[in-house]
Design a protein around this motif. Structure first.
Motif, PDB file in Angstrom:
ATOM      1  N   TRP A  90       0.788  -1.105   0.054  1.00  0.00           N
ATOM      2  CA  TRP A  90      -0.168  -0.032  -0.061  1.00  0.00           C
ATOM      3  C   TRP A  90       0.823   1.193   0.035  1.00  0.00           C
ATOM      4  O   TRP A  90       1.872   1.368   0.942  1.00  0.00           O
ATOM      5  CB  TRP A  90      -1.025  -0.068   1.225  1.00  0.00           C
ATOM      6  N   VAL A  91       0.574   2.085  -1.034  1.00  0.00           N
ATOM      7  CA  VAL A  91       1.704   3.333  -1.191  1.00  0.00           C
ATOM      8  C   VAL A  91       0.635   4.221  -0.519  1.00  0.00           C
ATOM      9  O   VAL A  91      -0.337   4.641  -1.078  1.00  0.00           O
ATOM     10  CB  VAL A  91       1.744   3.567  -2.614  1.00  0.00           C
ATOM     11  N   LEU A  92       1.298   5.010   0.529  1.00  0.00           N
ATOM     12  CA  LEU A  92       0.022   5.733   1.333  1.00  0.00           C
ATOM     13  C   LEU A  92       0.724   7.319   0.894  1.00  0.00           C
ATOM     14  O   LEU A  92       1.903   7.668   1.248  1.00  0.00           O
ATOM     15  CB  LEU A  92       0.313   5.689   2.730  1.00  0.00           C
ATOM     16  N   THR A  93      -0.062   8.078   0.225  1.00  0.00           N
ATOM     17  CA  THR A  93       0.313   9.700  -0.176  1.00  0.00           C
ATOM     18  C   THR A  93      -0.629  10.413   0.256  1.00  0.00           C
ATOM     19  O   THR A  93      -1.804  10.227   0.619  1.00  0.00           O
ATOM     20  CB  THR A  93       0.288   9.435  -1.626  1.00  0.00           C
ATOM     21  N   PRO A  94      -0.020  11.728   0.716  1.00  0.00           N
ATOM     22  CA  PRO A  94      -0.907  12.576   1.092  1.00  0.00           C
ATOM     23  C   PRO A  94      -1.979  13.225  -0.012  1.00  0.00           C
ATOM     24  O   PRO A  94      -1.461  13.220  -1.173  1.00  0.00           O
ATOM     25  CB  PRO A  94       0.169  13.985   1.506  1.00  0.00           C
ATOM     26  N   LYS A  95      -2.912  13.674   0.450  1.00  0.00           N
ATOM     27  CA  LYS A  95      -4.140  13.848  -0.415  1.00  0.00           C
ATOM     28  C   LYS A  95      -3.833  14.984  -1.150  1.00  0.00           C
ATOM     29  O   LYS A  95      -2.913  16.036  -0.695  1.00  0.00           O
ATOM     30  CB  LYS A  95      -5.490  14.048   0.282  1.00  0.00           C
ATOM     31  N   THR A  96      -4.456  15.341  -2.321  1.00  0.00           N
ATOM     32  CA  THR A  96      -4.482  16.747  -2.845  1.00  0.00           C
ATOM     33  C   THR A  96      -4.468  18.023  -2.062  1.00  0.00           C
ATOM     34  O   THR A  96      -5.150  18.023  -1.278  1.00  0.00           O
ATOM     35  CB  THR A  96      -5.604  16.594  -4.112  1.00  0.00           C
ATOM     36  N   GLY A  97      -3.559  19.011  -2.177  1.00  0.00           N
ATOM     37  CA  GLY A  97      -3.550  19.978  -1.454  1.00  0.00           C
ATOM     38  C   GLY A  97      -2.905  19.864  -0.328  1.00  0.00           C
ATOM     39  O   GLY A  97      -2.472  21.021   0.474  1.00  0.00           O
ATOM     40  N   ARG A  98      -2.560  18.739   0.196  1.00  0.00           N
ATOM     41  CA  ARG A  98      -1.531  18.666   1.395  1.00  0.00           C
ATOM     42  C   ARG A  98      -0.152  18.652   0.917  1.00  0.00           C
ATOM     43  O   ARG A  98       0.135  18.211  -0.025  1.00  0.00           O
ATOM     44  CB  ARG A  98      -1.946  17.265   1.924  1.00  0.00           C
ATOM     45  N   PRO A  99       0.745  19.190   1.958  1.00  0.00           N
ATOM     46  CA  PRO A  99       2.360  18.959   1.700  1.00  0.00           C
ATOM     47  C   PRO A  99       2.594  17.793   1.248  1.00  0.00           C
ATOM     48  O   PRO A  99       2.430  16.617   2.090  1.00  0.00           O
ATOM     49  CB  PRO A  99       2.973  19.494   2.880  1.00  0.00           C
TER      50      PRO A  99
END
Length: 143
Positions: A90-99
């Motif tokens: 699972w690649v966990l990435t910040p949502k759009t608009g988050r740093p």
């Protein structure tokens, strides 16, 4: 109120397909990770997440990934090493608009180069999105 919070946490682990007694490795931990997500997973598996230096075979790899973390293909290749045959990354990435937000196209481009297949994406918290990756043979066997 606590029961509702616990139900939400358990929901995260279930959305990620995490079950009791699974071996879960965490890569890319930093102070910005969602501790509620981590706690829900640890509660579900009944133990601690393994760190990136483990030598154990793992069922699931949680890869916290941000825009400036380097080369995603290299990170995915490293994440594959301890993975069980039918394991999931699972690649966990910040949502759009988050740093640290990572464009979905960056993940889509890196996945086949690393020899993986992308199967789904889900929201796991207010700040993080999770993208499910498997080896292509695992993706075919689930059809």
């Amino acid at each position: 109120m606590v029961a509702a919070e616990d139900a939400g946490k358990i929901g995260v682990a279930e959305r990620l397909g995490i079950e009791p007694n699974m071996v879960v490795q965490e890569i890319g931990w930093d102070e910005d990770v969602d501790d509620d997500v981590r706690a829900a997973i640890e509660e579900k598996i009944g133990g601690d997440l393994l760190d990136e230096d483990t030598d154990e075979v793992v069922d699931v790899v949680l890869l916290w990934w941000r825009e400036d973390d380097g080369d995603l293909v290299d990170a995915l290749m490293d994440a594959i090493s301890p993975l069980a045959e039918n394991g999931v990354i699972w690649v966990l990435t910040p949502k759009t608009g988050r740093p640290g937000h990572v464009e979905p196209s960056e993940i889509a481009e890196a996945v086949p180069t690393a020899g993986l297949a992308q199967t789904s994406t889900t929201s796991i918290s207010d700040d993080w999105t999770a993208t499910r990756l498997v080896s292509p043979k695992s993706a075919k066997s689930r059809r």
